[in-house]
Design a protein around this motif. Structure first.
Motif, PDB file in Angstrom:
ATOM      1  N   ILE A  71       0.732  25.347  85.710  1.00  0.00           N
ATOM      2  CA  ILE A  71       1.949  26.161  84.999  1.00  0.00           C
ATOM      3  C   ILE A  71       1.850  27.436  85.580  1.00  0.00           C
ATOM      4  O   ILE A  71       0.872  27.944  85.568  1.00  0.00           O
ATOM      5  CB  ILE A  71       1.741  26.216  83.297  1.00  0.00           C
ATOM      6  CG1 ILE A  71       1.782  24.705  82.714  1.00  0.00           C
ATOM      7  CG2 ILE A  71       2.707  27.083  82.670  1.00  0.00           C
ATOM      8  CD1 ILE A  71       1.632  24.628  81.451  1.00  0.00           C
ATOM      9  N   LEU A  73       3.812  31.275  84.878  1.00  0.00           N
ATOM     10  CA  LEU A  73       4.633  31.878  83.946  1.00  0.00           C
ATOM     11  C   LEU A  73       5.537  32.969  84.751  1.00  0.00           C
ATOM     12  O   LEU A  73       5.364  33.203  86.074  1.00  0.00           O
ATOM     13  CB  LEU A  73       3.760  32.920  83.246  1.00  0.00           C
ATOM     14  CG  LEU A  73       2.624  32.022  82.398  1.00  0.00           C
ATOM     15  CD1 LEU A  73       1.762  33.046  81.308  1.00  0.00           C
ATOM     16  CD2 LEU A  73       3.221  30.933  81.471  1.00  0.00           C
ATOM     17  N   PHE A  84       1.794  32.989  76.088  1.00  0.00           N
ATOM     18  CA  PHE A  84       1.610  31.422  76.211  1.00  0.00           C
ATOM     19  C   PHE A  84       0.372  30.949  75.527  1.00  0.00           C
ATOM     20  O   PHE A  84       0.573  29.654  74.918  1.00  0.00           O
ATOM     21  CB  PHE A  84       1.635  31.379  77.923  1.00  0.00           C
ATOM     22  CG  PHE A  84       1.101  30.136  78.287  1.00  0.00           C
ATOM     23  CD1 PHE A  84       2.185  29.027  78.412  1.00  0.00           C
ATOM     24  CD2 PHE A  84      -0.279  29.606  78.423  1.00  0.00           C
ATOM     25  CE1 PHE A  84       1.903  27.720  78.987  1.00  0.00           C
ATOM     26  CE2 PHE A  84      -0.460  28.307  78.834  1.00  0.00           C
ATOM     27  CZ  PHE A  84       0.454  27.513  79.172  1.00  0.00           C
ATOM     28  N   VAL A 132       7.302  30.271  80.402  1.00  0.00           N
ATOM     29  CA  VAL A 132       7.057  29.400  81.521  1.00  0.00           C
ATOM     30  C   VAL A 132       8.039  29.408  82.172  1.00  0.00           C
ATOM     31  O   VAL A 132       9.356  29.354  81.843  1.00  0.00           O
ATOM     32  CB  VAL A 132       6.912  27.972  80.694  1.00  0.00           C
ATOM     33  CG1 VAL A 132       6.817  26.778  81.840  1.00  0.00           C
ATOM     34  CG2 VAL A 132       5.809  27.765  80.004  1.00  0.00           C
TER      35      VAL A 132
END
Length: 165
Positions: A71, A73, A84, A132
């Motif tokens: 992931i 951001l 998050f 995200v």
């Protein structure tokens, strides 16, 4: 907390089977069960043993698919990271989450029933996490190693105990 060769042996045995009886553990490490119980309690109180848990066969619960999700951001600000992390704590399918160095901000481990279930998790949990910018998923084909503690830890402890004497 300093630990010696006997403590290392106790820890090694407990990582293999945390339900081992005090009598069996004492036999394996060469002490009385009273001495083992005292040492084990000291290891717990010293924070070396954080707890005990059962290792479940998650396939029996229908969770046959392990997905590694990288992931990124939209920002690496403290606010973005905190938002998050607060969000990922509420994702019921996430079993592990790591803040990373390098190009990905986080690596998340997800357990799913199958690919269709992961699609639901992606849509309803992961893509809704705060801040995200990008998700990239890989499916584990087969687990090769799953250790709570690398065996080398106990070798280093035993070698260190010999040097201190």
């Amino acid at each position: 907390m300093d630990i010696d060769k006997i403590d290392a042996a106790i820890l090694s045995e407990l990582t293999q089977n945390a339900r081992v009886s005090q009598v069996d553990l004492a036999t394996r490490v060469g002490l009385s069960s009273t001495a083992v119980a005292r040492r084990q309690r000291a290891l717990e109180e010293g924070g070396l043993i954080r707890g005990y848990q059962a290792a479940l066969d998650l396939r029996r619960f229908g969770l046959a698919t392990t997905v590694v999700v990288r992931i990124t951001l939209d920002s690496q600000s403290d606010e973005a990271l905190k938002a998050f992390e607060a969000g990922v704590l509420d994702c019921p399918s996430v079993v592990r989450c790591f803040l990373m160095s390098g190009s990905d901000d986080y690596v998340v481990i997800v357990l799913a029933r199958d690919i269709e279930d992961f699609e639901r998790i992606h849509r309803t949990e992961l893509s809704r996490l705060p801040r995200v910018a990008r998700l990239e998923s890989s499916f584990a084909l087969r687990e090769v190693v799953n250790r709570a503690v690398p065996p080398s830890v106990f070798g280093k402890i035993a070698r260190g105990a010999r040097r201190r004497r």
